[in-house]
Design an enzyme around this catalytic site. Structure first.
Site, PDB file in Angstrom:
ATOM      1  N   ASP A 332      41.380  -4.022   9.903  1.00 35.08           N
ATOM      2  CA  ASP A 332      40.393  -3.142   9.273  1.00 35.08           C
ATOM      3  C   ASP A 332      41.128  -2.236   8.315  1.00 35.08           C
ATOM      4  OD1 ASP A 332      38.197  -3.865  10.689  1.00 35.08           O
ATOM      5  OD2 ASP A 332      38.475  -2.358  12.251  1.00 35.08           O
ATOM      6  N   ASP A 636      36.776  -2.418  15.905  1.00 33.42           N
ATOM      7  CA  ASP A 636      36.432  -1.212  16.650  1.00 33.42           C
ATOM      8  C   ASP A 636      34.993  -1.208  17.135  1.00 33.42           C
ATOM      9  OD1 ASP A 636      35.461  -1.004  14.103  1.00 33.42           O
ATOM     10  OD2 ASP A 636      36.726   0.677  13.522  1.00 33.42           O
ATOM     11  N   ASP A 640      32.260  -6.382  16.807  1.00 32.20           N
ATOM     12  CA  ASP A 640      33.545  -7.035  16.588  1.00 32.20           C
ATOM     13  C   ASP A 640      33.991  -7.845  17.805  1.00 32.20           C
ATOM     14  OD1 ASP A 640      33.838  -6.038  14.058  1.00 32.20           O
ATOM     15  OD2 ASP A 640      34.892  -4.239  14.711  1.00 32.20           O
TER      16      ASP A 640
HETATM   17  P1  ATP Z   1      36.591  -0.796   7.930  1.00 31.56           P
HETATM   18  O1  ATP Z   1      35.855  -2.029   8.265  1.00 31.56           O
HETATM   19  O2  ATP Z   1      37.821  -1.039   7.154  1.00 31.56           O
HETATM   20  O3  ATP Z   1      36.805   0.156   9.051  1.00 31.56           O
HETATM   21  P2  ATP Z   1      34.373   0.736   6.945  1.00 31.56           P
HETATM   22  O4  ATP Z   1      34.529   1.921   7.810  1.00 31.56           O
HETATM   23  O5  ATP Z   1      34.011   0.958   5.530  1.00 31.56           O
HETATM   24  O6  ATP Z   1      35.681  -0.084   6.848  1.00 31.56           O
HETATM   25  P3  ATP Z   1      31.973   0.121   8.320  1.00 31.56           P
HETATM   26  O7  ATP Z   1      32.163   1.144   9.353  1.00 31.56           O
HETATM   27  O8  ATP Z   1      31.370  -1.200   8.669  1.00 31.56           O
HETATM   28  O9  ATP Z   1      33.329  -0.223   7.625  1.00 31.56           O
HETATM   29  O10 ATP Z   1      31.108   0.790   7.187  1.00 31.56           O
HETATM   30  C1  ATP Z   1      30.585   0.042   6.133  1.00 31.56           C
HETATM   31  C2  ATP Z   1      30.000   0.954   5.085  1.00 31.56           C
HETATM   32  O11 ATP Z   1      28.881   1.663   5.639  1.00 31.56           O
HETATM   33  C3  ATP Z   1      30.940   2.015   4.595  1.00 31.56           C
HETATM   34  O12 ATP Z   1      31.747   1.572   3.549  1.00 31.56           O
HETATM   35  C4  ATP Z   1      29.982   3.107   4.146  1.00 31.56           C
HETATM   36  O13 ATP Z   1      29.546   2.844   2.852  1.00 31.56           O
HETATM   37  C5  ATP Z   1      28.816   2.971   5.103  1.00 31.56           C
HETATM   38  N1  ATP Z   1      28.930   3.937   6.192  1.00 31.56           N
HETATM   39  C6  ATP Z   1      29.938   4.057   7.065  1.00 31.56           C
HETATM   40  N2  ATP Z   1      29.707   5.056   7.938  1.00 31.56           N
HETATM   41  C7  ATP Z   1      28.504   5.577   7.629  1.00 31.56           C
HETATM   42  C8  ATP Z   1      27.695   6.623   8.169  1.00 31.56           C
HETATM   43  N3  ATP Z   1      28.058   7.328   9.215  1.00 31.56           N
HETATM   44  N4  ATP Z   1      26.531   6.876   7.557  1.00 31.56           N
HETATM   45  C9  ATP Z   1      26.144   6.151   6.509  1.00 31.56           C
HETATM   46  N5  ATP Z   1      26.840   5.159   5.964  1.00 31.56           N
HETATM   47  C10 ATP Z   1      28.011   4.863   6.496  1.00 31.56           C
END
Ligand code: ATP
Length: 899
Positions: A332, A636, A640
């Site tokens: 990630d 996480d 997953d």
């Molecule tokens: P990684 O997979 O590398 O951890 P990530 O944190 O971007 O990356 P996700 O947690 O799946 O992956 O989040 C995907 C997208 O959703 C983010 O890029 C963001 O645009 C949006 N996002 C993440 N957290 C929130 C939240 N709490 N509220 C609204 N949108 C969110």
């Protein structure tokens, strides 16, 4: 509170009654009352699974072919009237069992202690404050918050649910998640139907909920049904199983050879029966590597301990071996490769682009436009955007001395900080626009929405999420001239611009709704939203991760970044991390369009995957594995879990990861840091090396001894150079000194400069077999020659045997140094000194040998006699030959194969 409550049928009670009976409220209980209840109900822990009693475990040590052979030998020796020999054999058998028992116990305790480092936390409400505590400290009456990915920490009577689904396989065996409700159910309903209860140890797969703890520890449903003698975790891994199996065959082969030797000796060489019997027993005892499985287990346990010290906790033992063979790491981005310390740098509204100054979560900083300070009062769009970002937010900020910390999602924390910088106050905003409902963030839909009602008769929905997602849901945008139609191209350009600078982009939108609206559903936010603006946040790569990526390059391990973030952001970060391919990126959408064959052709080469869904992760792991690669994959979220299970080394985040991910993973990183994976790989390679070294060390001892006995029989010696009890002695002292020290062997310097090991490579490679044979021959030749020499000089048989045993053991002392590095030279300072355990074990061995040679009681038990100093010198000169011969062999091999 009365303890009879523990037998209450909570599923049939109303929420109000539950609160009354448990003397609690939605604000939770007072800390003082928590102490009281902890005294009454005890900690929230499941009873320890009962393992076998120490006595039974001790008896198990005797359940092994070698011991049977030895016991039979002891019995026959006794029948033949060799009482001293028989009792020494029995004594050694017991000592061996005791050593095995202690070592195994220690290894098990070490592993157990490591498992306990994984204890779960629970988010609770106490005295009106939301805090995170260790799940063991929960008491009946506590209010617990649940969200997707959590493992339910105790039995809870739910009083608030939002799409809450729980998978209860741990309890009912049913793997389909159950939708939870708050209404009570009939008293007779069975566990699977008690939908208002969330049971301890089950997994939240979706949604959010709140419940009051009704039962803890052994009183919970899982505590009641869990069979008390749960299976003991075996210390066995595929390699150890393979070696144990190998050991069994070897033992069988040796017993057969011993029988054949017996027959030949008795019928052809004219040995007398009991002489020949002792010779055959000696041969069997000499050749069977009885210490090997124990040393291998200890080597593994030490590896697991070292990994834990470097923040990688192994949940499933075989992963230790697999780690050494990992050839691809799919990681990630957020929090693993980057620091997950977000700071808003840019804010885009319909009309303007603002820059923010300040670092970390300190809310003091300025907002400027085109490098100039400005009056925030005159920025209504910024004001409104900031308010939405603060309200559609579950995090909070806390100041401890000079430092600021976020509770909750760091990205949401960054939005709060930006809000403060824009001059808003969170408490005032929350009071003005209290939240009525929400759609929680899930990585499948990539947004979060909240419903708010003001006291002046207005109601709004605020939505924040991945910008492309939010754009699709918007038809208007807020501008200084009111709401106008959405200019998609303008926003797409902002996304590209910010993303290519490595900023993580998040969009904010809103929608006014009817005041009567009290519940928020997906259909309310699907369309007709008004875009308020976008945030660009920086989340710099971890310095250690940048270094770790370089280490991977040298170690032949390909790093792939699989992120939920935007493609432009992901590519920019991949460049900062210096991944191999930073040109190509595949998004979730691209993957969905490709067929498997097409994707398979690209997965080896493409290192950046953006906006992927959890099911894409599963597909990517599978395709990489189809290329014969050994894949470590991080994760996480609750979704997953399938990819983590499928990966060869599923790696969950210990700090920010969900319990669901941890349950599915082989390894958990306590610091969520990418570099910890690399450390674990390094330790995994070391463990594998050390297993090889243990084999390389132990087998020639057995081989050498067996050859000595065989040679003596073939030459028709009636008195063998080593007696069975002397051989047992040699094996025992080397197992607890020299061989054991190899388990502590530090990593070799070049360990991360080699290609990963081929996963199907047998532990005993042809080269190792050759080395074993070579060294066995040297040991035999040296020991046997000295024995012959002594006999030729007319020494007593006791004297000649004492010389043989000491020569053999001194050979091993010298050979221990050779065995420290498989092919590198040890003829240097670190070759002799870098493993202090080796030096210590040699010192202990020498004390043992002096006792063996000079103590009268040992002399009578083992048939030894004192030898003089010049004899020792001869022994040392002869036995040191192995050091030089093996180093010479390594030198030739290095010249031939490692040019
Ligand atoms: P990684 O997979 O590398 O951890 P990530 O944190 O971007 O990356 P996700 O947690 O799946 O992956 O989040 C995907 C997208 O959703 C983010 O890029 C963001 O645009 C949006 N996002 C993440 N957290 C929130 C939240 N709490 N509220 C609204 N949108 C969110």
């Amino acid at each position: 509170m009365n303890t009879k409550l523990q037998s209450q049928d909570w599923h049939a009670e109303s929420v109000e009654k539950t609160f009354t009976l448990l003397e609690t409220s939605k604000n939770g209980i007072e800390n003082e009352e928590v102490e009281n209840r902890l005294k009454i109900y005890g900690q929230n822990q499941l009873p320890e699974p009962k393992t076998h009693s120490p006595f039974i475990r001790f008896l198990y040590q005797f359940h092994n072919v070698l011991i049977y052979v030895l016991m039979a030998a002891g019995l026959v020796t006794a029948l033949l009237g060799h009482w001293v020999d028989a009792s020494v054999i029995v004594g050694v058998v017991f000592i061996n069992a005791a050593i095995g028992f202690i070592q195994e116990g220690k290894a098990e305790d070490a592993l157990k202690a490591i498992q306990q480092m994984l204890s779960a936390n629970a988010m609770v409400m106490r005295e009106g404050k939301q805090i995170s505590i260790k799940a063991e400290l929960l008491v009946p009456g506590d209010i617990v918050f649940l969200q997707s990915g959590d493992k339910v920490p105790a039995d809870l009577r739910l009083f608030q649910v939002k799409g809450l689904q729980v998978q209860e396989a741990a309890l009912t065996g049913e793997s389909i998640a159950v939708e939870k409700i708050v209404d009570s159910v009939s008293e007779q309903s069975v566990i699977g139907d008690r939908r208002c209860i969330a049971y301890s140890s089950t997994l939240v797969t979706h949604g959010q909920g709140r419940g009051v703890v009704v039962k803890t520890g052994a009183d919970t449903e899982i505590g009641r049904i869990s069979t008390l003698v749960s299976e003991v975790k075996s210390l066995e891994t595929p390699l150890i199983a393979q070696m144990t199996q190998f050991g069994r065959w070897l033992t069988l082969a040796i017993v057969i050879i011993a029988i054949i030797t017996f027959i030949i000796g008795f019928f052809i060489q004219d040995y007398v029966l009991d002489e020949m019997f002792l010779a055959a027993v000696s041969l069997a005892v000499a050749a069977i590597p009885e210490g090997l499985p124990a040393i291998m287990t200890i080597t593994l346990a030490i590896g697991v301990q070292r990994m834990a010290k470097r923040n990688a906790i192994i949940r499933k033992l075989p992963a230790v071996e697999t780690l050494g063979a990992v050839s691809v790491i799919c990681s990630d981005k957020t929090g693993t490769l980057t620091r997950n310390e977000m700071t808003v740098r840019t804010i885009a509204t319909t009309n303007n682009l603002f820059d923010l100054s300040g670092t970390g979560y300190n809310p003091h900083g300025k907002i400027s436009m085109l490098g100039k300070d400005m009056d925030l009062e005159e920025r209504p769009l910024l004001h409104e955007l900031s308010r939405a970002a603060m309200l559609c937010n579950d995090s909070s900020l806390e100041q401890k001395e000079d430092e600021w910390f976020v509770h909750g999602d760091p990205m949401e924390g960054a939005l709060l900080v930006a809000g403060f910088k824009a001059g808003l106050d969170i408490d005032t905003e929350v009071k003005k626009y209290p939240r009525t409902d929400l759609i929680p963030f899930e990585s499948e839909h990539r947004f979060m929405a909240t419903l708010h009602h003001s006291h002046t008769g207005e109601a709004f929905v605020f939505i924040k999420g991945a910008p492309e997602q939010i754009l699709e849901m918007c038809s208007l945008q807020r501008s200084l001239d009111g709401d106008v139609s959405l200019e998609e191209a303008y926003w797409l350009q902002r996304i590209e611009e910010l993303g290519s600078q490595g900023q993580r982009v998040l969009a904010m939108a809103m929608k006014p709704v009817k005041y009567e609206k009290m519940e928020l559903t997906f259909s309310d936010v699907e369309s007709d939203l008004i875009m308020l603006g976008m945030y660009g946040m920086i989340d710099p790569p971890r310095e250690e991760a940048v270094e770790a990526v370089q280490v991977c390059k040298k170690a032949g391990i390909r790093v792939k970044m699989i992120t939920g973030d935007h493609a432009a952001t992901a590519l920019a970060i991949s460049r900062q991390l210096k991944l191999i391919n930073t040109e190509d990126v595949l998004t979730g959408e691209d993957i969905a369009k490709m067929n498997e064959e097409e994707l398979k052709l690209r997965v080896k080469d493409v290192d950046v995957y953006a906006r992927v869904n959890p099911e894409h992760k599963l597909l990517l792991v599978r395709l990489l594995q189809e290329h014969g690669l050994i894949v470590a994959m991080t994760g996480d979220g609750v979704n997953d879990a399938p990819a983590l299970k499928r990966a060869d080394v599923g790696t969950a985040m210990g700090y920010n990861g969900t319990e669901a991910a941890k349950e599915a993973a082989e390894m958990v990183l306590t610091d969520d840091n990418f570099s910890s994976i690399i450390h674990a790989v390094e330790e995994g390679r070391t463990v594998y090396d050390n297993l090889k070294k243990a084999i390389l060390f132990i087998l020639p001892t057995n081989g050498g001894q067996a050859l000595i006995i065989l040679a003596a029989i073939m030459f028709g010696f009636h008195e063998l150079p080593l007696t069975p009890v002397q051989i047992l002695w040699v094996n025992m002292v080397t197992a607890i000194t020299l061989a054991l020290s190899l388990a502590f062997e530090p990593s070799e310097k070049n360990i991360m400069n080699r290609e990963p090991r081929k996963v199907h490579e047998a532990l005993l490679t042809p080269y190792l077999v050759w080395r074993v044979a070579f060294v066995s021959t040297i040991l035999m030749a040296g020991t046997f020659s000295l024995f012959l020499w002594e006999m030729g000089e007319g020494a007593s048989i006791e004297h000649a045997r004492t010389v043989s045993v000491n020569t053999l053991l001194m050979f091993e002392v010298f050979y221990l140094f050779n065995a420290r590095y498989i092919t590198s030279s040890v003829l240097n300072w670190s070759g002799f000194t870098s493993n202090p355990y080796a030096l210590l074990s040699i010192a202990i061995l020498i004390v043992f040998q002096l006792a063996f040679t000079y103590l009268p009681v040992m002399q009578s038990l083992f048939g030894t006699t004192a030898i003089n100093l010049s004899m020792w010198l001869t022994i040392i000169i002869v036995s040191s030959s192995v050091l030089f011969l093996v180093e010479f062999e390594k030198y030739i091999v290095r010249k031939l194969y490692y040019k």
